[in-house]
Scaffold this motif. Structure first.
Motif, PDB file in Angstrom:
ATOM      1  N   PHE A  39      44.702  20.589 -15.147  1.00 38.82           N
ATOM      2  CA  PHE A  39      43.338  21.384 -15.221  1.00 38.82           C
ATOM      3  C   PHE A  39      41.962  21.358 -14.337  1.00 38.82           C
ATOM      4  O   PHE A  39      41.909  22.243 -13.419  1.00 38.82           O
ATOM      5  CB  PHE A  39      43.040  21.515 -16.403  1.00 38.82           C
ATOM      6  N   LEU A  40      41.482  20.013 -14.336  1.00 35.18           N
ATOM      7  CA  LEU A  40      40.218  19.559 -13.394  1.00 35.18           C
ATOM      8  C   LEU A  40      40.778  19.846 -11.914  1.00 35.18           C
ATOM      9  O   LEU A  40      40.427  19.720 -10.606  1.00 35.18           O
ATOM     10  CB  LEU A  40      39.708  18.511 -13.401  1.00 35.18           C
ATOM     11  N   LEU A  41      42.156  19.481 -11.799  1.00 39.03           N
ATOM     12  CA  LEU A  41      42.725  18.597 -10.258  1.00 39.03           C
ATOM     13  C   LEU A  41      43.172  21.081  -9.695  1.00 39.03           C
ATOM     14  O   LEU A  41      42.921  21.087  -8.755  1.00 39.03           O
ATOM     15  CB  LEU A  41      43.748  18.566 -10.092  1.00 39.03           C
ATOM     16  N   LEU A  42      44.006  21.540 -10.815  1.00 32.01           N
ATOM     17  CA  LEU A  42      44.165  22.955 -10.029  1.00 32.01           C
ATOM     18  C   LEU A  42      42.681  23.786  -9.961  1.00 32.01           C
ATOM     19  O   LEU A  42      42.787  24.436  -9.147  1.00 32.01           O
ATOM     20  CB  LEU A  42      45.050  23.809 -11.224  1.00 32.01           C
ATOM     21  N   SER A  43      41.288  23.035 -10.809  1.00 27.96           N
ATOM     22  CA  SER A  43      40.345  23.568 -10.283  1.00 27.96           C
ATOM     23  C   SER A  43      39.376  23.351  -9.495  1.00 27.96           C
ATOM     24  O   SER A  43      39.438  24.633  -8.371  1.00 27.96           O
ATOM     25  CB  SER A  43      39.580  23.424 -11.724  1.00 27.96           C
ATOM     26  N   LEU A  44      40.143  22.032  -8.902  1.00 25.02           N
ATOM     27  CA  LEU A  44      39.297  22.238  -7.810  1.00 25.02           C
ATOM     28  C   LEU A  44      40.646  22.844  -6.421  1.00 25.02           C
ATOM     29  O   LEU A  44      39.483  22.690  -5.682  1.00 25.02           O
ATOM     30  CB  LEU A  44      39.940  19.938  -7.368  1.00 25.02           C
ATOM     31  N   PHE A  45      41.407  22.652  -6.991  1.00 27.70           N
ATOM     32  CA  PHE A  45      42.181  23.694  -5.737  1.00 27.70           C
ATOM     33  C   PHE A  45      41.400  24.603  -5.275  1.00 27.70           C
ATOM     34  O   PHE A  45      41.391  25.637  -4.122  1.00 27.70           O
ATOM     35  CB  PHE A  45      43.526  23.656  -6.131  1.00 27.70           C
ATOM     36  N   ALA A  46      40.853  25.444  -6.243  1.00 28.80           N
ATOM     37  CA  ALA A  46      41.045  27.333  -6.862  1.00 28.80           C
ATOM     38  C   ALA A  46      39.595  27.122  -5.737  1.00 28.80           C
ATOM     39  O   ALA A  46      38.652  27.941  -5.187  1.00 28.80           O
ATOM     40  CB  ALA A  46      40.551  27.625  -7.843  1.00 28.80           C
ATOM     41  N   VAL A  47      38.434  25.828  -6.318  1.00 25.95           N
ATOM     42  CA  VAL A  47      37.093  25.935  -5.853  1.00 25.95           C
ATOM     43  C   VAL A  47      37.228  25.464  -4.505  1.00 25.95           C
ATOM     44  O   VAL A  47      36.064  26.125  -4.070  1.00 25.95           O
ATOM     45  CB  VAL A  47      36.399  24.582  -6.355  1.00 25.95           C
ATOM     46  N   LEU A  48      37.803  24.572  -3.622  1.00 29.79           N
ATOM     47  CA  LEU A  48      37.791  24.406  -2.496  1.00 29.79           C
ATOM     48  C   LEU A  48      37.929  25.997  -1.248  1.00 29.79           C
ATOM     49  O   LEU A  48      37.700  26.379  -0.815  1.00 29.79           O
ATOM     50  CB  LEU A  48      38.943  23.505  -2.144  1.00 29.79           C
ATOM     51  N   LEU A  49      39.485  26.572  -2.210  1.00 26.27           N
ATOM     52  CA  LEU A  49      39.511  27.727  -1.661  1.00 26.27           C
ATOM     53  C   LEU A  49      38.171  28.497  -1.596  1.00 26.27           C
ATOM     54  O   LEU A  49      38.572  29.589  -0.331  1.00 26.27           O
ATOM     55  CB  LEU A  49      41.058  28.542  -1.775  1.00 26.27           C
ATOM     56  N   VAL A  50      37.638  28.614  -2.076  1.00 26.97           N
ATOM     57  CA  VAL A  50      36.759  29.658  -2.159  1.00 26.97           C
ATOM     58  C   VAL A  50      35.185  28.816  -1.381  1.00 26.97           C
ATOM     59  O   VAL A  50      34.945  29.720  -0.408  1.00 26.97           O
ATOM     60  CB  VAL A  50      35.943  30.274  -3.606  1.00 26.97           C
ATOM     61  N   ALA A  51      35.302  27.943  -1.651  1.00 20.32           N
ATOM     62  CA  ALA A  51      34.379  27.522  -1.496  1.00 20.32           C
ATOM     63  C   ALA A  51      34.097  26.501   0.360  1.00 20.32           C
ATOM     64  O   ALA A  51      32.922  26.538   0.276  1.00 20.32           O
ATOM     65  CB  ALA A  51      33.236  25.653  -2.010  1.00 20.32           C
TER      66      ALA A  51
END
Length: 400
Positions: A205-217
């Protein structure tokens, strides 16, 4: 020792062993993603027996579900199962390094070569027309055979031609996924033995969240920092995160990202794309070519890491959720819509910039027809057609 312990022992291997095996594949795996699956099966399943047939099939299915380069993701997954996270890194590095170095050297050579009006350059551009035309044909037969899918593909092609740009392609993919999810339910396949979730769900879950955060950030950081390398990383991360359907589909998204920025010209970009067909390994190492051409070795490193980082985050993050994910009919239906849309996006790229840059007269069209015949009917590998086109373009300019 229990049977479970024995199976766990069979899975363990050294990082060095994984890296050397992947390097050998990276030096010899010509032919694109589909051919890579065959090479991997022969090496990892039949010869080394690191995983069994059913586990390999399930891993292939997982990576086909995810955006990014499927063959690289499969290698990452096998490396993870064999030697942990460092094994995943070694598998990626070994498979990727040969083609990334080769394409970086091509970029350096092109910077010091008189290529703008060279016959061999035009031959490479014409080869790109044939290679992409075959990719569109094969993908359309697989992903756009039904009425809904064909309509989505056509609408996607029209949309990105009338509204060019990277974000328009992202919007088309998202809309097609939503339409697919609502318009059709997919049949769920029977469960297989499946891949073992080596990573805990909390870490996934943390890795998938990091994927999404980087896509926005990353776009926000790009606007704030105003650094060329930050912009490069953002563009290539987004390409690696949003490309569904295999290596060829990275072409339109990357072209829309890098050419308007002035990092490379359209002709340079297409020449690099053709060169990528002639080297082994993943097509996504086109990133190394563009990064080297634009910003030297730092650019090659940043672009290559940027385009492959989403694959690491997605593969490692999705492992513990795969059995649940593959049995969601709505997810599969959305993926069918996305795949149809990427056929349309690639079709649009076949026209602009590929066709408009390469085909200027009847002789060019004849050249493309021969190259397409060699690819689609005579089943020549893409690298051989590219080399023939390179030589043919040079001879045509020399004696024409």
């Amino acid at each position: 020792m229990t049977a479970k312990d024995q199976r766990a022992g069979d899975r363990r291997g050294s990082v060095f062993e994984v890296g050397i095996t992947a390097l050998r594949l990276g030096l010899t795996s010509f032919g694109g993603p589909v051919a890579h699956l065959g090479y991997f099966y022969e090496e990892y399943v039949k010869r080394k027996k690191w995983i069994d047939d059913k586990t390999y099939a399930d891993l292939v299915a997982l990576c086909q579900f995810l955006p990014g380069p499927a063959s690289s993701q499969i290698g990452i997954g096998i490396g993870l199962m064999r030697a942990g996270v460092w094994g995943a890194l070694a598998a990626w590095l070994g498979f990727t390094l040969p083609s990334a170095v080769a394409l970086s050297l091509v970029a350096v050579w092109l910077q010091h070569a008189s290529w703008e009006e060279a016959g061999w350059m035009h031959g490479l551009l014409l080869a790109a027309v044939a290679v992409v035309a075959q990719a569109v044909w094969e993908m359309a037969r697989k992903f756009a055979a039904g009425r809904l899918e064909a309509t989505l593909a056509t609408a996607a092609a029209i949309a990105v031609l009338l509204m060019p740009g990277a974000w328009s392609q992202v919007a088309v993919i998202a809309i097609a996924g939503a339409i697919g999810a609502v318009g059709r339910r997919q049949t769920v396949e029977p469960s297989s033995v499946g891949i073992t979730p080596f990573i805990r769900r909390s870490i996934g879950f943390l890795l998938l969240s990091l994927f999404a955060v980087l896509l926005v950030a990353l776009p926000l950081a790009r606007a704030w920092i105003h650094s060329p390398l930050c912009a490069l990383f953002d563009s290539f991360y987004r390409a690696g995160a949003l490309v569904f359907g295999g290596g060829h589909v990275v072409l339109p998204l990357l072209e829309a990202e890098v050419v308007p920025q002035g990092w490379v010209t359209a002709s340079q970009f297409l020449a690099g794309y053709s060169a990528a067909q002639a080297v082994p390994g993943p097509l996504f190492t086109l990133a190394a070519y563009v990064g080297m051409a634009a910003f030297g070795w730092k650019g090659a490193l940043v672009a290559t890491i940027g385009i492959f980082l989403p694959s690491f985050l997605l593969v490692l993050g999705a492992f513990p959720f795969w059995h649940w994910l593959r049995h969601q009919p709505r997810f599969q239906a959305a993926l069918a819509g996305i795949n149809a849309a990427v056929v349309g996006i690639l079709l649009a790229a076949l026209y602009d910039p590929i066709w408009t840059k390469a085909v200027n007269e009847p002789a060019d069209f004849a050249f493309v027809l021969v190259a397409f015949l060699l690819l689609a009917v005579w089943k020549w590998p893409a690298w051989a057609v590219v080399l023939v086109s390179f030589v043919g373009g040079w001879l045509r300019a020399l004696f024409g």
